[in-house]
Design an enzyme around this catalytic site. Structure first.
Site, PDB file in Angstrom:
ATOM      1  N   SER A  18       4.559   4.097   2.078  1.00 50.21           N
ATOM      2  CA  SER A  18       4.259   4.342   0.665  1.00 50.21           C
ATOM      3  C   SER A  18       3.542   5.667   0.500  1.00 50.21           C
ATOM      4  O   SER A  18       2.814   6.117   1.405  1.00 50.21           O
ATOM      5  CB  SER A  18       3.379   3.221   0.107  1.00 50.21           C
ATOM      6  OG  SER A  18       2.935   3.531  -1.209  1.00 50.21           O
ATOM      7  N   TYR A  46      -4.718  -1.137   0.146  1.00 51.49           N
ATOM      8  CA  TYR A  46      -3.259  -1.018   0.300  1.00 51.49           C
ATOM      9  C   TYR A  46      -2.907   0.342   0.912  1.00 51.49           C
ATOM     10  O   TYR A  46      -2.096   0.435   1.835  1.00 51.49           O
ATOM     11  CB  TYR A  46      -2.585  -1.175  -1.061  1.00 51.49           C
ATOM     12  CG  TYR A  46      -1.093  -0.944  -1.053  1.00 51.49           C
ATOM     13  CD1 TYR A  46      -0.217  -1.930  -0.593  1.00 51.49           C
ATOM     14  CD2 TYR A  46      -0.548   0.258  -1.502  1.00 51.49           C
ATOM     15  CE1 TYR A  46       1.151  -1.711  -0.580  1.00 51.49           C
ATOM     16  CE2 TYR A  46       0.808   0.482  -1.496  1.00 51.49           C
ATOM     17  CZ  TYR A  46       1.662  -0.509  -1.034  1.00 51.49           C
ATOM     18  OH  TYR A  46       3.021  -0.286  -1.023  1.00 51.49           O
TER      19      TYR A  46
END
Length: 245
Positions: free
Chosen positions: A138, A151
């Site tokens: 990501s 995250y």
């Protein structure tokens, strides 16, 4: 990739990728937690032209099961030449700040379980001196931000792990492809207000397979995220720490 294991096969991006692989006539071994959803994805893949489809329901956080999982997939398809790792959780940053247990779930799912699976797959691909490992990381892993740093840390660790793995496997002819999506319109982000920066799962899947076909190293999907993250990474820390991002 003709014989591919897809991990986290019921996620939106994975399902879009499976549809594209099936249309190419690939043989697939699908892994996910929900057996009913997994069976539906498998049936759809068969309808779309997959050469062969096998599936197994498994919680991929069970790292002790990874060796046997890879062995099963290897036997079911008569070997593997590709792997797509698409499992992960977004988590809740506020809850992760309050509770280590919540943070640990994010870190374990997004990094530790992925590292375990990649270790098993990498050793086999290295031995056969061929294969392509495609992993969804990501843009969040490029720089820690207060809004999602747990995250982001899980994805940043995964990106660094993949960099080292790529360095290790290059001499064996094994490709390690890191795919870095930005915002994607999936059930995982259903609670997030949408804007023009959001991509569809199908868009990410197309970019993923294009990168795999080209045996790329790291790709941003869509490509404009490369410029966005370059800007974000270039902000000096004394300034960055005062921003609300």
């Amino acid at each position: 990739m003709k014989k591919v294991i897809v991990l986290g096969a019921t996620s939106a991006i994975a399902q879009a990728t499976v549809r594209l692989l099936a249309a190419r006539g690939a043989s697939l071994y699908l892994v996910g937690r929900n057996a009913a959803n997994l069976e539906a994805v498998a049936q759809d893949a068969s309808t779309r032209g997959a050469q062969k489809v096998e599936f197994r329901a498994l919680d991929l956080n069970d790292c002790e099961a990874h060796a046997s999982l890879v062995e099963r997939a290897w036997q079911a398809l008569g070997g593997l030449d590709g792997a797509v790792l698409a499992h992960g959780v977004l988590g809740d940053q506020t809850e992760s700040q309050r509770s280590w247990a919540a943070a640990e779930v994010v870190l374990r799912t997004n990094f530790l379980s992925a590292a375990s699976l990649l270790t098993e797959l990498a050793n086999r691909f290295e031995a056969q001196k061929a294969g392509t490992l495609v992993v969804i990381s990501s843009v969040a892993g490029d720089r820690g931000r207060q809004s999602n740093y747990v995250y982001g840390a899980s994805k940043g660790a995964l990106t660094v792990f993949l960099q080292g793995l790529r360095n290790r496997l290059a001499k064996s002819g094994v490709a390690v492809v890191t795919v870095k999506p930005g915002f994607v319109d999936t059930p995982m982000t259903a609670h997030v207000p949408k804007n023009k920066l959001f991509a569809s799962p199908e868009q990410v899947a197309r970019g993923l397979l294009k990168a795999a076909d080209g045996r790329k190293n790291e790709v941003y999907v869509p490509g404009f995220w490369a410029l966005i993250m370059l800007i974000i990474k270039s902000i000096p820390e004394p300034v960055f720490k005062r921003l609300k991002l």
